[in-house]
Every structure is written in C-alpha cells, then in structure tokens.
Design a protein around this motif. Structure first.
Motif, PDB file in Angstrom:
ATOM      1  N   ALA A  39       0.863  -1.189   0.000  1.00 57.60           N
ATOM      2  CA  ALA A  39       0.000   0.000   0.000  1.00 57.60           C
ATOM      3  C   ALA A  39       0.895   1.233   0.000  1.00 57.60           C
ATOM      4  O   ALA A  39       1.962   1.236   0.621  1.00 57.60           O
ATOM      5  N   LEU A  70      -4.987   7.271  -0.442  1.00 51.20           N
ATOM      6  CA  LEU A  70      -4.451   5.942  -0.748  1.00 51.20           C
ATOM      7  C   LEU A  70      -4.154   5.919  -2.243  1.00 51.20           C
ATOM      8  O   LEU A  70      -5.064   5.912  -3.073  1.00 51.20           O
ATOM      9  N   LEU A 124      -2.755   0.182  -3.903  1.00 45.44           N
ATOM     10  CA  LEU A 124      -2.965  -0.963  -3.007  1.00 45.44           C
ATOM     11  C   LEU A 124      -3.119  -2.195  -3.888  1.00 45.44           C
ATOM     12  O   LEU A 124      -3.880  -2.152  -4.853  1.00 45.44           O
ATOM     13  N   GLN A 135      -7.965  -6.071   3.323  1.00 41.83           N
ATOM     14  CA  GLN A 135      -8.637  -5.487   4.490  1.00 41.83           C
ATOM     15  C   GLN A 135      -7.623  -5.222   5.615  1.00 41.83           C
ATOM     16  O   GLN A 135      -7.684  -4.183   6.281  1.00 41.83           O
ATOM     17  N   LEU A 171      -5.801  -2.036   4.895  1.00 43.89           N
ATOM     18  CA  LEU A 171      -6.629  -0.843   5.157  1.00 43.89           C
ATOM     19  C   LEU A 171      -6.701  -0.571   6.663  1.00 43.89           C
ATOM     20  O   LEU A 171      -6.635   0.587   7.108  1.00 43.89           O
ATOM     21  N   LEU A 174      -3.498   0.942   7.719  1.00 45.65           N
ATOM     22  CA  LEU A 174      -3.448   2.346   7.282  1.00 45.65           C
ATOM     23  C   LEU A 174      -4.243   3.238   8.254  1.00 45.65           C
ATOM     24  O   LEU A 174      -3.754   4.268   8.711  1.00 45.65           O
ATOM     25  N   THR A 175      -5.459   2.838   8.561  1.00 48.12           N
ATOM     26  CA  THR A 175      -6.311   3.696   9.398  1.00 48.12           C
ATOM     27  C   THR A 175      -5.811   3.727  10.847  1.00 48.12           C
ATOM     28  O   THR A 175      -6.047   4.700  11.555  1.00 48.12           O
ATOM     29  N   TYR A 229     -13.491  -1.656  -0.402  1.00 47.17           N
ATOM     30  CA  TYR A 229     -13.562  -0.337   0.231  1.00 47.17           C
ATOM     31  C   TYR A 229     -14.928  -0.106   0.890  1.00 47.17           C
ATOM     32  O   TYR A 229     -15.001   0.423   2.004  1.00 47.17           O
ATOM     33  N   PHE A 277     -15.210  -1.967   4.015  1.00 50.11           N
ATOM     34  CA  PHE A 277     -14.387  -1.388   5.076  1.00 50.11           C
ATOM     35  C   PHE A 277     -15.005  -0.120   5.664  1.00 50.11           C
ATOM     36  O   PHE A 277     -14.683   0.271   6.790  1.00 50.11           O
ATOM     37  N   TYR A 331     -13.260   7.979   3.408  1.00 52.08           N
ATOM     38  CA  TYR A 331     -13.458   7.286   4.680  1.00 52.08           C
ATOM     39  C   TYR A 331     -13.230   8.319   5.777  1.00 52.08           C
ATOM     40  O   TYR A 331     -12.177   8.961   5.823  1.00 52.08           O
TER      41      TYR A 331
END
Ligand SMILES: CC(C)(COP(=O)(O)OP(=O)(O)OC[C@H]1O[C@@H](n2cnc3c(N)ncnc32)[C@H](O)[C@@H]1OP(=O)(O)O)[C@@H](O)C(=O)NCCC(=O)NCCS
Length: 147
Positions: free
Chosen positions: A55, A66, A69, A82, A85, A88-89, A114, A117, A144
């Motif tokens: 990513a 982003l 990925l 997943q 992600l 990342l968050t 996405y 998520f 997001y």
C-alpha cells in the motif's frame, strides 16, 4: 501468518511484479521510488519473508490519499487487502480526518473491499483511466471518515 511493515527499496522487485499482475496501466518502478519521501508511507504485507501485497499513501494536512494498493493474485480473498486498510487507518497521523482514493468503475473487487471497510462513494471523474481498446474509464472517488 502475515505481517505488515514499512517498504524498503529492496522490496521493489517483488512489489513491481505484484503491480504488473494487478493493474491495466501499472506504475513504473520509478513511481514507487518517488514514494520514498516525506509525507508518504509505503507498506508491504509479507507472508513469512515474501512480499504478497503493498500500500502507498500520501498525507496532506487533514487528508490521506491511498495512492496504490494491491495483493498478489495467489493471495487474494484471504483478508490481506482489508488488513492493509486497517493498518493504514490505525497509523494515520493525528491531523488526518479523511482518507481519499480513486478506483476504476469496473473494479468490483476493490470497490467491494472499500465499501465493506466503510468507504463511501462521493463523486465520479468521467473518462479518467485509460482502458483497453483506446477507451477511457470513469474513476469513482471514495472517502473514509476517521471516527
Ligand atoms: C482489491 C484487492 C486489493 C483486494 O484484496 P484482497 O486481499 O483480495 O481482499 P480481502 O480478502 O481483504 O477482501 C475483503 C472483502 O473485500 C470484498 N472483496 C474482495 N475481493 C473481492 C472480489 N474479487 N469480489 C467481490 N468482493 C471482493 C469482500 O467483501 C471481501 O470480504 P469476504 O472475502 O469476506 O467476502 C485485490 O483484489 C487486488 O490486489 N486487486 C488488484 C489491484 C487493485 O485493484 N487495487 C485497488 C486499486 S484502487
């Protein structure tokens, strides 16, 4: 068992192979090298010592974008997209409130990932991506909101 760590230049051979099997218009090695600078974060997802996903994210003030990925073909549908992600968050700088991305309209796998998520579609960019047969394909813009 997989683990996620920062990408190094030594990972790029494996990263570029995954990119080439994942995108119609893949990033060059040079584009990945460009991401090794401030305000970028590059991660790889490893299965033992093998790189099986990556990513690339860019931070700007209160936004993270982003940029790329992908998961290696043989490792898809095992939760690794997943997991990246989530990583990342969980590692957003304090100032970041929103994560943005663009995805091809035809890329149902990524759009499902996405949406699943918690990303929402908020706009369409007409004819943004080159597509087979000299055509152009829309980009779906998704965001997001950090809670
Ligand atoms: C998109 C991509 C990263 C997903 O990675 P992945 O590791 O296979 O995804 P996960 O296993 O974490 O999937 C999580 C959820 O996303 C959705 N999803 C993922 N792949 C899907 C597919 N092919 N079809 C439908 N839904 C899919 C599902 O809801 C899935 O949950 P489930 O398996 O419990 O049903 C991977 O398909 C890929 O590398 N594609 C090519 C590169 C790409 O398109 N990158 C995104 C550019 S914007």
């Amino acid at each position: 068992m997989h683990h996620i760590r920062s990408m190094t230049l030594a990972d790029l051979d494996e990263v570029v192979v995954i990119e080439q099997q994942s995108q119609y218009a893949p990033w060059s090695r040079t584009l990945f090298v460009d991401g090794f600078k401030p305000r970028y974060e590059n991660w790889v997802c490893c299965d033992d010592d093998r790189v099986v996903g990556f990513a690339v994210v860019q931070y700007l003030l209160d936004e993270a974008t982003l940029l790329n990925l992908a998961v290696a073909l043989a490792h898809r549908r095992k939760g690794l997209g997943q997991a990246m992600l989530l990583h990342l968050t969980e590692h957003l700088p304090d100032a970041v409130t929103t994560v943005l991305l663009e995805v091809r309209a035809s890329n149902q796998a990524a759009r499902s990932l996405y949406e699943h998520f918690g990303f929402n579609e908020y706009a369409t960019r007409k004819g943004y991506y080159p597509a087979p047969g000299g055509r152009w394909e829309d980009a779906i813009l998704m965001q997001y909101a950090r809670i």
